[in-house]
Structure formats: C-alpha cells, structure tokens
Design a protein around this motif. Structure first.
Motif, short mmCIF file in Angstrom:
data_model
loop_
_atom_site.label_atom_id
_atom_site.label_comp_id
_atom_site.label_asym_id
_atom_site.label_seq_id
_atom_site.Cartn_x
_atom_site.Cartn_y
_atom_site.Cartn_z
N SER A 25 0.86 -1.17 0.00
CA SER A 25 0.00 0.00 0.00
C SER A 25 0.90 1.23 0.00
O SER A 25 1.68 1.40 0.93
N PRO A 26 0.88 2.07 -1.02
CA PRO A 26 0.02 1.96 -2.19
C PRO A 26 0.45 0.82 -3.12
O PRO A 26 1.58 0.34 -3.04
N ARG A 27 -0.46 0.45 -4.02
CA ARG A 27 -0.08 -0.48 -5.08
C ARG A 27 0.55 0.32 -6.21
O ARG A 27 0.03 1.38 -6.59
N ILE A 28 1.69 -0.14 -6.69
CA ILE A 28 2.34 0.53 -7.82
C ILE A 28 2.10 -0.35 -9.05
O ILE A 28 2.44 -1.54 -9.05
N ILE A 29 1.46 0.23 -10.05
CA ILE A 29 1.01 -0.52 -11.22
C ILE A 29 1.59 0.17 -12.46
O ILE A 29 1.63 1.39 -12.53
N LYS A 30 2.03 -0.64 -13.42
CA LYS A 30 2.57 -0.01 -14.64
C LYS A 30 1.77 -0.44 -15.86
O LYS A 30 1.18 -1.53 -15.90
N THR A 31 1.77 0.42 -16.86
CA THR A 31 1.09 0.13 -18.12
C THR A 31 1.83 0.82 -19.26
O THR A 31 2.49 1.84 -19.05
N HIS A 32 1.71 0.21 -20.45
CA HIS A 32 2.20 0.88 -21.67
C HIS A 32 1.04 1.34 -22.54
O HIS A 32 1.24 1.78 -23.67
N PHE A 33 -0.17 1.22 -22.04
CA PHE A 33 -1.34 1.56 -22.86
C PHE A 33 -1.34 3.04 -23.24
O PHE A 33 -0.99 3.90 -22.44
N PRO A 34 -1.80 3.34 -24.47
CA PRO A 34 -2.09 4.75 -24.78
C PRO A 34 -3.23 5.21 -23.87
O PRO A 34 -3.98 4.39 -23.34
N VAL A 35 -3.36 6.50 -23.70
CA VAL A 35 -4.27 7.04 -22.69
C VAL A 35 -5.72 6.57 -22.87
O VAL A 35 -6.43 6.33 -21.89
#
Length: 296
Positions: free
Chosen positions: A103-113
């Motif tokens: 906590s907090p959760r750290i999340i990653k993405t490569h998605f376009p917005v």
C-alpha cells in the motif's frame, strides 16, 4: 513465472486493435483489464515501451517501501504489477494487480491514454507518465524486440525504423502516445509528466519533483540513497532490477538494460535516416508545447 524459452511459442503477430498496433499478449485479457478495480491510493506508471519504465518503477518502490528484504529477493516485475500482460496459464496482469499486498499499489502500463480503465480516473489515482525522445526510444525498442520472445520479430534496423515511424510496432505510434498523454495532463491534475532526459541529467532533482507530486516527505539522506540505488550501472548489475531472471528475455542477444544513455541514437541512425525521421516527426508533433531533447 514459468516460461521455457527453448519451447517458446512463435513470435506474436501485430494486428490492429481499436486503431493501435497490438499483439494478443496485451489484448487477450481486455475485459478483465477494463473491469479492474482501482483504489484511490494506487499509483499508475504509464510509458511508451522502453522510455524509463523500470527506472521510475524502482524509484517509486524505494521511495514508498524503502530498502527491505524484498529488494534482495523479489524482482521488480513482481513488485510493480504490469497491468497489460497476459500469457495464459503463466501470467495475468490483472491477477498481479489484485494480489499486490503493498500500500500503495504501484502498477505499470504501456497503454495509450484512451485504453486506460476508467476506474483509475474515477478513483482520482495519481499517474506518473514518463516520455523519452523518439530517436533514443526507437533504438532501445529495437534492441528490446530482438531479445524479447513475446515481441514480434523486429527485422533489420532500417525496416524497423520505418515501421516505428508508421506506428507498426506494439502499442502503436510513439507520437500518438506521448501526445495523447500530454493532452490528458492539461485536464487531469493528478498526472505528473516526466522526461527520461531530465531524469538522466539530474536524477536527484527529478526525485524531488516526484516527492512533491506524491506528497512524500523524505529526508535528504533517504533521497540520496534512492538516487544512488537507481543509478543505471547499479540497476544493471542488480538481478532483481535488470530482468535477468525473466525467462522470456534472451540476454545472449542483448541485455534488457543496455546503455541508458541519451543520444545513443547517433550510433544507429545514418544521416539520411535522421533527416527522414526529423521530417516525419515535424508533421506528427503538432503540439509545440511538448518539447523533447535528443541530447543533453
């Protein structure tokens, strides 16, 4: 994560997914991704691939969770959940998000917005976007695609460069990606837009800005420890940061962390390629308020 590179499936094919070039590894879990439940204290790291994702993941992990035993025996890709990924019976990004105990959760993405699940906006989550100049980004992506079994075959450099310019690489057009997120920043207050080049130029300064954005007060001593810990050479040697334990990557072809330099594109682009790339860039980067540096 069990994935046998000797029996690895054929490299995936690109296809058009809602107007963006993607592969099935990042679209097969689409419904679950769109229905993921964000929490108000989640932190989303968003980047185009090879723009400093692991660097910023490591910085945030150290700032929030400090130097613990996890650093020594849990790889960064298990500490920061990669929302997009889905390899059947091996790895599901949404399961990783749901199973994060931090906590907090750290999340990653490569998605376009436009692909980001609405829940992140509804929960008013903090988002850290990292952008890297296009020329260094394409070079890094090319070497990454050479060694990563879940990416399409890159072909030769010249061919790859043209495909990158046309947006025919996984996650589509670099130009659309950085522009789309820049536009979002103008209307969404909790988005911190960072540049890889700034981070390379003065990591400590950028960590100060991050702390300010995240509302974190950390002592100078802690911030110095983080700055030293995330130095490229230290991360490259750290098996928990350098992805050497990830079975889909073939380090005999190229390391995951190769150079981490600004301006390495000069060792790859011919003069003609550079000129052609610049012409194309001018047409696609209409928003003059978004400025990149390709050398520092």
């Amino acid at each position: 994560m069990s994935f046998d590179p000797h029996k690895s499936p054929p490299r995936p094919e690109l296809f058009d997914f809602h107007g963006v070039s993607m592969t099935h590894y990042f679209t097969d879990n689409w419904e679950n991704i769109q229905n993921v439940q964000a929490r108000p204290d989640d932190i989303l790291i968003a980047t185009y691939p090879k723009a400093g994702t692991t660097w910023v993941s490591y910085i945030l992990d150290l700032l929030y969770l400090g130097e613990t035993e996890r650093q020594k025996d849990v790889p960064i890709y298990d500490r920061v959940a990669f929302l997009d990924i889905f390899i059947p019976s091996v790895l599901s990004g949404t399961d990783m998000v749901d199973n994060l105990a931090t906590s907090p959760r750290i999340i990653k993405t490569h998605f376009p917005v436009q692909f980001i699940p609405k829940t992140f906006w509804e929960q008013n989550c903090r988002v850290v976007y990292v952008a890297r100049n296009a020329k260094d980004n394409v070079v890094s992506y090319f070497h990454f695609d050479r060694m990563n079994q879940v990416e399409p075959e890159p072909g030769d450099w010249s061919n790859y460069l043209h495909r990158f310019m046309a947006g025919k690489v996984v996650y589509g057009s670099w130009h659309n990606h950085v522009n789309g997120w820049w536009k979002k920043k103008q209307t969404y207050a909790k988005l911190h837009y960072m540049f890889y080049e700034d981070l390379a130029e003065d990591t400590g300064r950028e960590i100060d800005k991050l702390c300010c954005f995240l509302g974190l007060s950390r002592s100078d001593e802690v911030k110095k420890r983080v700055t030293d810990g995330v130095h490229f050479d230290n991360m490259k040697k750290d098996d928990m940061a350098n992805y050497s334990t990830n079975p889909v990557m073939d380090f005999k072809i190229s390391p995951f962390m190769r150079k981490g330099k600004v301006g390495d594109w000069k060792n790859h682009f011919s003069a003609a390629q550079s000129e052609q790339f610049d012409e194309d860039y001018k047409k696609k980067m209409m928003d003059v308020t978004l400025q990149f540096r390709s050398e520092i």
